[in-house]
Scaffold this active site. Structure first.
Site, PDB file in Angstrom:
ATOM      1  N   PHE A  25       0.836  -1.203   0.000  1.00 61.72           N
ATOM      2  CA  PHE A  25       0.000   0.000   0.000  1.00 61.72           C
ATOM      3  C   PHE A  25       0.874   1.257   0.000  1.00 61.72           C
ATOM      4  O   PHE A  25       1.755   1.412   0.854  1.00 61.72           O
ATOM      5  CB  PHE A  25      -0.873  -0.039   1.254  1.00 61.72           C
ATOM      6  CG  PHE A  25      -1.840   1.094   1.407  1.00 61.72           C
ATOM      7  CD1 PHE A  25      -2.944   1.208   0.578  1.00 61.72           C
ATOM      8  CD2 PHE A  25      -1.661   2.035   2.408  1.00 61.72           C
ATOM      9  CE1 PHE A  25      -3.849   2.243   0.744  1.00 61.72           C
ATOM     10  CE2 PHE A  25      -2.566   3.078   2.585  1.00 61.72           C
ATOM     11  CZ  PHE A  25      -3.659   3.188   1.742  1.00 61.72           C
ATOM     12  N   SER A  93       3.311  -6.912   2.741  1.00 60.55           N
ATOM     13  CA  SER A  93       2.364  -6.010   3.384  1.00 60.55           C
ATOM     14  C   SER A  93       0.966  -6.164   2.782  1.00 60.55           C
ATOM     15  O   SER A  93       0.407  -7.258   2.789  1.00 60.55           O
ATOM     16  CB  SER A  93       2.890  -4.579   3.294  1.00 60.55           C
ATOM     17  OG  SER A  93       2.170  -3.725   4.148  1.00 60.55           O
ATOM     18  N   MET A  94       0.382  -5.092   2.217  1.00 58.82           N
ATOM     19  CA  MET A  94      -0.904  -5.251   1.549  1.00 58.82           C
ATOM     20  C   MET A  94      -0.794  -6.238   0.391  1.00 58.82           C
ATOM     21  O   MET A  94      -1.769  -6.928   0.048  1.00 58.82           O
ATOM     22  CB  MET A  94      -1.427  -3.914   1.028  1.00 58.82           C
ATOM     23  CG  MET A  94      -2.792  -4.021   0.345  1.00 58.82           C
ATOM     24  SD  MET A  94      -3.386  -2.499  -0.427  1.00 58.82           S
ATOM     25  CE  MET A  94      -2.387  -2.453  -1.927  1.00 58.82           C
ATOM     26  N   ASP A 194       8.442  -4.212  13.542  1.00 58.31           N
ATOM     27  CA  ASP A 194       7.773  -3.676  12.362  1.00 58.31           C
ATOM     28  C   ASP A 194       6.940  -2.494  12.821  1.00 58.31           C
ATOM     29  O   ASP A 194       6.053  -2.637  13.648  1.00 58.31           O
ATOM     30  CB  ASP A 194       6.889  -4.768  11.738  1.00 58.31           C
ATOM     31  CG  ASP A 194       6.248  -4.359  10.429  1.00 58.31           C
ATOM     32  OD1 ASP A 194       5.929  -3.167  10.261  1.00 58.31           O
ATOM     33  OD2 ASP A 194       6.037  -5.239   9.574  1.00 58.31           O
ATOM     34  N   HIS A 224       9.753  -3.211   8.483  1.00 62.41           N
ATOM     35  CA  HIS A 224       8.616  -3.620   7.658  1.00 62.41           C
ATOM     36  C   HIS A 224       8.998  -3.993   6.223  1.00 62.41           C
ATOM     37  O   HIS A 224       8.599  -5.043   5.718  1.00 62.41           O
ATOM     38  CB  HIS A 224       7.558  -2.502   7.636  1.00 62.41           C
ATOM     39  CG  HIS A 224       6.348  -2.867   6.853  1.00 62.41           C
ATOM     40  ND1 HIS A 224       5.530  -3.920   7.212  1.00 62.41           N
ATOM     41  CD2 HIS A 224       5.804  -2.329   5.719  1.00 62.41           C
ATOM     42  CE1 HIS A 224       4.530  -4.020   6.347  1.00 62.41           C
ATOM     43  NE2 HIS A 224       4.685  -3.071   5.434  1.00 62.41           N
TER      44      HIS A 224
END
Length: 259
Positions: A25, A93-94, A194, A224
């Site tokens: 994202f 992530s996303m 993270d 992250h």
């Protein structure tokens, strides 16, 4: 708007193993480009698309929604399935959430999935205010560039468009409901430190998927964006070994062709 230099999509035609990589994202393919190139150098067919609204300016993302992002990776997956004998989906992530929805929807067409710090929920008290606040305030501070390694930089927006954040919140709820439908072999790598997605999200994913072939790896040296961080090499090697275990003959052919 022109795509930012370095944020371009990446594709490589290789052997009969295909890998779709999904970025995060407000990020771009740049965050996964070294991973994609690592796999391409080993003879695999690789697709790393640029999600709609990403890689240009945050204003472009403000007019997109999760259906746009998902449709892009869904098209790329269908293209890989048409060309390759075995297809894997990787995500950060996303992008991990996108990979999980693809896995839930496409079943046996996907041989296995690898997730790095997958997102499962928009956290914080502000998340509950998004339905209203997004109409009053256009953006909040960005989440890009959470990297421990000195000198490493993620190419992502420095602002989060709140309409898009609301769309992300809706999407992650949809994905969470789909998790029991995920049955493929799963490799999940996550960072205890993270500052964007807490370890609780990885724990939630692991507790709700129906996969029986599951491996969890901690990335102790990274934040992250671990694909650009100290543990990047381990991510690349572990994911390639994961493919090799599930499609050994195809990987051997691809490596020969790539070499």
């Amino acid at each position: 708007m022109p795509v930012l230099p370095g944020a371009e999509p990446y594709r490589h035609e290789g052997g009969e193993v295909g890998v779709l990589l999904c970025h995060g994202f407000t990020g771009s393919p740049q965050s996964l480009r070294p991973w994609a190139e690592f796999l391409a150098e080993r003879g695999l067919t690789v697709s790393l698309p640029l999600l709609p609204g990403h890689g240009t300016r945050w204003q472009d993302m403000q007019v997109t929604n999760w259906q746009d992002w998902y449709a892009e990776v869904d098209r790329e997956l269908r293209s890989l399935v048409a060309r390759c004998r075995h297809v894997f989906v990787f995500g950060l992530s996303m992008g991990g959430a996108l990979a999980l929805r693809l896995a839930a929807r496409h079943g046996d067409a996907i041989k296995g999935i690898t997730l790095v710090n997958p997102a499962n929920k928009v956290h914080g008290l502000a998340a509950h205010a998004l339905p209203v606040v997004r109409h009053l305030v256009p953006t909040t501070r960005g989440v890009a560039n959470d990297i421990a390694k000195e000198g490493a930089t993620e190419l992502g927006y420095d602002r989060v468009p709140l309409h898009a954040a609301y769309a992300l919140r809706q999407f992650l709820r949809v994905v969470d409901a789909d998790l029991p439908q995920v049955t493929q072999p799963l490799l999940l790598l996550h960072s205890p430190q993270d500052h964007v997605v807490p370890p609780a999200d990885s724990a939630r994913v692991l507790s709700r998927v129906s996969s029986t072939d599951v491996r969890e790896i901690l990335l102790e040296q990274s934040y992250h964006v671990a694909t650009l961080d100290h543990d990047a090499g381990r991510i690349f090697e572990e994911s390639y070994a994961f493919i090799g275990r599930l499609a050994p003959s195809a990987v051997e052919k691809g490596s020969t062709a790539g070499g």
